[in-house]
Write a protein that holds these residues in place. Structure first.
Motif: not given
Length: 209
Positions: A46-47, A55-57, A97-100
């Motif tokens: 996350h850093a 970050s996405e993972a 920020p989470c997208r697909w």
């Protein structure tokens, strides 16, 4: 004390199967260490810079970890949502920020074509499986980018097809016109479509209700 009593109930529900020599305690201890290591990995990822792979993972792992499986987990999820709401308080507009990327469902695809034709009457579009009504109509893109939520004026609105939580799914929409229409509904999807129109490529955002 309610959460504490619930935890006692959970612990008592485990079947010991006549395990001796601290086998059950060792199982809990190993699970505790596993959770600590997983949290450490998520925190490290996350850093990474925003929108990077790490970050996405981390966000995907965090979402999977925080699925609600009981009273204590539900409280933790609620606390996280409150923290996110507080962090978003000063934002006017932001997409999650989470997208697909994915292909539109048949219903969403047809509704999108109707919406674009209503918004851009001089640049008609048509579904790729349909015969164009206008000779200068262009085919509609089959794919879009889907988001978990959108922040508007400091409040998160989640898409029900993307998240398990039932909070912040219902919205009040004002449709302008000679007489303003007020409608209420559930946000099913939040997505972006990149569409070539006659005046060039347009990047557009929609919510399917």
């Amino acid at each position: 004390m309610f959460l504490f009593e619930q935890l006692n109930k959970v612990l008592k529900s485990f079947k010991a199967n006549n395990h001796t020599n601290r086998e059950l305690e060792m199982t809990f201890f190993k699970e505790f260490h596993h959770a600590c290591e997983s949290s450490r990995v998520i925190y490290t990822l996350h850093a990474n810079p925003m929108k990077s792979l790490g970050s996405e993972a981390a966000q995907i792992m965090q979402k999977a970890t925080h699925e609600e499986h009981g009273t204590i987990a539900g409280l933790a999820a609620l606390c996280q949502d409150l923290d996110e709401t507080s962090a978003d308080a000063g934002l006017t507009y932001m997409l999650s920020p989470c997208r697909w990327e994915g292909i539109f469902s048949s219903k969403t695809y047809q509704l999108l074509a109707r919406a674009l034709n209503a918004c851009f009457p001089l640049s008609p579009v048509h579904c790729q499986h349909e015969q164009p009504v206008s000779p200068h109509s262009v085919p509609l893109n089959l794919k879009g980018i889907f988001y978990d939520y959108v922040v508007i004026d400091g409040k998160q609105f989640h898409a029900s097809r993307a998240v398990s939580t039932q909070w912040s799914l219902l919205v009040h929409v004002r449709i302008p016109g000679q007489v303003t229409m007020h409608t209420y509904g559930e946000v099913l999807k939040i997505f972006q479509v990149d569409q070539h129109l006659h005046d060039g490529k347009q990047v557009l955002w929609f919510a399917h209700m």
